[in-house]
Design a protein around this motif. Structure first.
Motif, PDB file in Angstrom:
ATOM      1  N   VAL A  17       0.833  -1.203   0.000  1.00 23.95           N
ATOM      2  CA  VAL A  17       0.000   0.000   0.000  1.00 23.95           C
ATOM      3  C   VAL A  17       0.866   1.252   0.000  1.00 23.95           C
ATOM      4  O   VAL A  17       0.590   2.219  -0.720  1.00 23.95           O
ATOM      5  CB  VAL A  17      -0.950  -0.007   1.210  1.00 23.95           C
ATOM      6  CG1 VAL A  17      -1.689   1.320   1.328  1.00 23.95           C
ATOM      7  CG2 VAL A  17      -1.941  -1.157   1.094  1.00 23.95           C
ATOM      8  N   SER A 123       0.732   3.414   6.696  1.00 28.48           N
ATOM      9  CA  SER A 123       0.292   2.139   6.131  1.00 28.48           C
ATOM     10  C   SER A 123       0.969   0.952   6.805  1.00 28.48           C
ATOM     11  O   SER A 123       0.944  -0.166   6.285  1.00 28.48           O
ATOM     12  CB  SER A 123       0.551   2.113   4.620  1.00 28.48           C
ATOM     13  OG  SER A 123       1.926   2.263   4.337  1.00 28.48           O
ATOM     14  N   LYS A 189      -4.605   6.833   8.349  1.00 25.84           N
ATOM     15  CA  LYS A 189      -4.186   5.489   8.723  1.00 25.84           C
ATOM     16  C   LYS A 189      -4.825   4.481   7.787  1.00 25.84           C
ATOM     17  O   LYS A 189      -6.029   4.533   7.533  1.00 25.84           O
ATOM     18  CB  LYS A 189      -4.625   5.191  10.165  1.00 25.84           C
ATOM     19  CG  LYS A 189      -4.386   3.753  10.620  1.00 25.84           C
ATOM     20  CD  LYS A 189      -2.906   3.436  10.718  1.00 25.84           C
ATOM     21  CE  LYS A 189      -2.667   1.991  11.140  1.00 25.84           C
ATOM     22  NZ  LYS A 189      -1.230   1.653  11.110  1.00 25.84           N
ATOM     23  N   VAL A 190      -4.006   3.579   7.258  1.00 29.54           N
ATOM     24  CA  VAL A 190      -4.536   2.437   6.517  1.00 29.54           C
ATOM     25  C   VAL A 190      -4.557   1.275   7.503  1.00 29.54           C
ATOM     26  O   VAL A 190      -3.511   0.745   7.875  1.00 29.54           O
ATOM     27  CB  VAL A 190      -3.689   2.104   5.280  1.00 29.54           C
ATOM     28  CG1 VAL A 190      -4.280   0.898   4.550  1.00 29.54           C
ATOM     29  CG2 VAL A 190      -3.620   3.310   4.346  1.00 29.54           C
ATOM     30  N   GLU A 243      -9.226   7.086   8.813  1.00 28.11           N
ATOM     31  CA  GLU A 243      -8.751   5.705   8.725  1.00 28.11           C
ATOM     32  C   GLU A 243      -9.471   4.993   7.594  1.00 28.11           C
ATOM     33  O   GLU A 243     -10.701   4.936   7.568  1.00 28.11           O
ATOM     34  CB  GLU A 243      -8.965   4.919  10.020  1.00 28.11           C
ATOM     35  CG  GLU A 243      -8.400   3.503   9.899  1.00 28.11           C
ATOM     36  CD  GLU A 243      -8.658   2.607  11.099  1.00 28.11           C
ATOM     37  OE1 GLU A 243      -8.017   1.543  11.185  1.00 28.11           O
ATOM     38  OE2 GLU A 243      -9.505   2.962  11.939  1.00 28.11           O
ATOM     39  N   ILE A 244      -8.690   4.477   6.674  1.00 29.54           N
ATOM     40  CA  ILE A 244      -9.205   3.607   5.619  1.00 29.54           C
ATOM     41  C   ILE A 244      -8.923   2.177   6.064  1.00 29.54           C
ATOM     42  O   ILE A 244      -7.775   1.820   6.321  1.00 29.54           O
ATOM     43  CB  ILE A 244      -8.517   3.884   4.267  1.00 29.54           C
ATOM     44  CG1 ILE A 244      -8.629   5.371   3.892  1.00 29.54           C
ATOM     45  CG2 ILE A 244      -9.094   2.990   3.181  1.00 29.54           C
ATOM     46  CD1 ILE A 244     -10.027   5.866   3.669  1.00 29.54           C
ATOM     47  N   LYS A 245      -9.962   1.363   6.170  1.00 29.38           N
ATOM     48  CA  LYS A 245      -9.786   0.008   6.709  1.00 29.38           C
ATOM     49  C   LYS A 245     -10.170  -1.016   5.639  1.00 29.38           C
ATOM     50  O   LYS A 245     -11.350  -1.370   5.506  1.00 29.38           O
ATOM     51  CB  LYS A 245     -10.642  -0.173   7.967  1.00 29.38           C
ATOM     52  CG  LYS A 245     -10.307  -1.432   8.764  1.00 29.38           C
ATOM     53  CD  LYS A 245     -11.207  -1.572   9.978  1.00 29.38           C
ATOM     54  CE  LYS A 245     -10.866  -0.641  11.111  1.00 29.38           C
ATOM     55  NZ  LYS A 245      -9.599  -0.998  11.789  1.00 29.38           N
ATOM     56  N   ILE A 331      -6.852   1.478  -2.761  1.00 30.10           N
ATOM     57  CA  ILE A 331      -6.651   2.027  -1.412  1.00 30.10           C
ATOM     58  C   ILE A 331      -5.937   3.371  -1.505  1.00 30.10           C
ATOM     59  O   ILE A 331      -6.303   4.339  -0.830  1.00 30.10           O
ATOM     60  CB  ILE A 331      -5.853   1.037  -0.550  1.00 30.10           C
ATOM     61  CG1 ILE A 331      -6.634  -0.268  -0.384  1.00 30.10           C
ATOM     62  CG2 ILE A 331      -5.527   1.650   0.810  1.00 30.10           C
ATOM     63  CD1 ILE A 331      -5.823  -1.397   0.215  1.00 30.10           C
ATOM     64  N   VAL A 335      -7.013   7.095  -0.147  1.00 27.82           N
ATOM     65  CA  VAL A 335      -6.139   7.903   0.706  1.00 27.82           C
ATOM     66  C   VAL A 335      -5.974   9.306   0.126  1.00 27.82           C
ATOM     67  O   VAL A 335      -6.115  10.314   0.832  1.00 27.82           O
ATOM     68  CB  VAL A 335      -4.765   7.223   0.879  1.00 27.82           C
ATOM     69  CG1 VAL A 335      -3.754   8.179   1.519  1.00 27.82           C
ATOM     70  CG2 VAL A 335      -4.892   5.956   1.719  1.00 27.82           C
TER      71      VAL A 335
END
Length: 548
Positions: A17, A123, A189-190, A243-245, A331, A335
């Motif tokens: 990522v 990441s 935040k990933v 936050e991408i989850k 992703i 972001v």
């Protein structure tokens, strides 16, 4: 935010990522990107691979473990926990108070202070880093040693260093303070779900029970981190937090043929030409295999932190109804959109904000009725409660009682602002001396009363805050009613600032709209302990809520 001519830092910059985010970031023409990774070779290789996309941007590289001090950041984990001096540093930094010394030692803090990035994309799979240390197995081994009477300090230290919660909390504490001091504007935040988006029925384990405790530990840490980021996003003076989850397998980096590597090392090709008895095969001294002198080779697909998959593994894991998968480029696009202020609908922090039940209109209306009922009952019973020290922190109880003393001695904020601290201290001591009921109430809830000379103290059966150091008075700021002149000098100073604020505000005759702070203290208001304590929390502690 506008990314052109800005500095962006990517933690985990050599990962699947991180690499994709870096490529996408470079298209936005930043002034500089900083790639941070665990290993030197990997981060330098990533920087080299990004060279065709660099444009005018500078690419800086750093490597090491961002969860430990800079002095230990480039040591292998096994070497860290094997060395008593290193363990002592790790334990002190993880379990001690968050001091400036701890901050300045931190590799993460040093990086953020060095580059002061406008944006940070994290990441690193923090949940994996902390949860995959198998605390359950360590606990079982610790109990076995204790049962055998061979437990030593080193074994306890090694186990404590596997505990995930203290590590995660300290990491986030350092991150928050470093972001604040670096004046970073955005933090993305990933994260992870820990299970590739599957539930408790996930069939993939580490050869233990199902569902896997190791995977569930990873999910637990990931969830805890999401809630800590939820708090970060509600803190004034800190960056916008996203936050991408991903909830699927992330893939892929490369398809190829060659040596199959695990944890950076080629898997040696071995053979066992003849079977051996099961009873002998797994003894500590058993070695029925032979090394063929070359690595295992094959066709693979590189799926980042999950390693290299064979076609059938990849086909199974990504099958419809299994983990399925998402690409790192998707992703990275999420972001970048969030960094640029374009909501994606994929932000976990925003989702938590939207899904939580905050303050309500009904509660606000009822609050006024509850307070009036409490006042009426106090008048009826001719009593004044002030604080019982059940909510905490003890400092709140201290503030309320000290403000109450000020209210008993001075009729208004302005009168307090004009007071002499020494005289206030003397009057307060006289009041506490003659009013046994007042004194008894304070002492009974566990709050000592320090006399004006600082040499004598009133105390009850219980003391909520006691200091273990050489000077017990060190606990006074955290939970004692302090009658020393310097403490009343602080209250006089507060009152003067409240008066100054009131004088800076336009008169309510001039402004009467909804933009006016109708709850603000006026110079001639009576001293009310709750309003004074609220003022301290808002203006001295910067502890004001910004989301509802």
């Amino acid at each position: 935010m506008e990314l052109r001519d800005r500095t962006a830092m990517i933690l985990g910059g050599s990962g699947l990522v991180g690499h994709a985010v870096a490529r996408r970031l470079l298209a936005a023409a930043p002034r500089r990107i900083v790639l941070v990774a665990l290993f030197e070779e990997e981060v330098k290789a990533t920087a080299e691979a990004l060279e065709p996309y660099r444009g005018r941007a500078a690419i800086e590289v750093e490597w090491g473990n961002v969860f430990v001090s800079a002095a230990l950041a480039r040591l292998e984990h096994g070497a860290l926990v094997a060395n008593a001096e290193h363990r002592a540093v790790l334990l002190r930094d993880a379990l001690g108070e968050l001091t400036d010394d701890v901050l300045h030692r931190s590799f993460l803090y040093q990086l953020l202070m060095k580059y002061r990035p406008d944006a940070v994309v994290d990441s690193i799979n923090t949940a994996t880093a902390f949860a995959y240390q198998d605390v359950v197995k360590s606990a079982q081994e610790l109990l076995a040693l204790a049962g055998a009477g061979t437990l030593d300090r080193a074994a306890v230290e090694r186990h404590v260093l596997l505990l995930t919660t203290p590590q995660l909390i300290r990491h986030v504490q350092i991150l928050v303070e470093a972001l604040r001091r670096a004046e970073t504007k955005a933090y993305v935040k990933v994260g992870t779900s820990g299970t590739g988006g599957m539930g408790f029925n996930i069939p993939y384990t580490h050869s233990e029970e199902r569902p896997s405790r190791t995977l569930l530990a990873k999910s637990a840490v990931a969830g805890a981190q999401s809630l800590l980021l939820f708090l970060l996003g509600r803190t004034p003076g800190l960056p916008a937090t996203v936050e991408i989850k991903p909830t699927a397998t992330i893939g892929w980096r490369e398809i190829g043929f060659g040596p199959i590597r695990s944890k950076g090392k080629a898997i040696p090709l071995v053979d066992c030409p003849e079977p051996v008895p099961v009873s002998h095969a797994f003894r500590p001294d058993a070695q029925p295999w032979c090394d063929l002198g070359r690595p295992l080779e094959g066709v693979f697909i590189d799926v980042g932190e999950n390693g290299l998959f064979a076609r059938d593994e990849f086909e199974t894991v990504t099958a419809l109804g299994q983990m399925e998968f998402i690409t790192p480029e998707e992703i990275a696009e999420y972001v970048l959109m969030e960094l640029e202020g374009r909501p994606t609908g994929r932000d976990v922090v925003a989702a938590l904000d939207a899904a939580t039940a905050g303050p309500t209109y009904r509660a606000g209306v009822l609050r006024a009725h509850a307070i009036e009922q409490l006042r009426a009952l106090e008048r009826q019973t001719k009593s004044r409660s002030v604080a019982y020290e059940m909510l905490g922190p003890p400092r709140l109880t201290k503030l309320l009682w000290e403000a109450h003393l000020c209210a008993l001695l001075r009729p208004s904020v302005r009168a307090l602002a004009r007071s002499n601290a020494q005289e206030l201290a003397t009057e307060a001591h006289a009041l506490v001396t003659r009013d046994a009921a007042l004194r008894s109430h304070i002492l009974s809830v566990g709050i000592p009363i320090l006399a004006p000379d600082g040499e004598a103290v009133y105390r009850g059966r219980q003391v909520v805050v006691a200091d273990d150091g050489a000077d017990p008075r060190a606990a006074a700021p955290r939970g004692w009613v302090d009658l020393r002149p310097e403490q009343f000098g602080m209250w006089v100073k507060r009152a003067r600032e409240i008066v100054a604020q009131a004088e800076r505000r336009p008169s309510r005759a001039a402004e009467s709209g909804s933009g006016v702070d109708w709850t603000a203290l006026a110079a001639d208001d009576a001293i009310e302990p709750a309003r004074f304590a609220t003022w301290v929390f808002r203006y001295e502690d910067r502890g004001e809520r910004i989301k509802r």
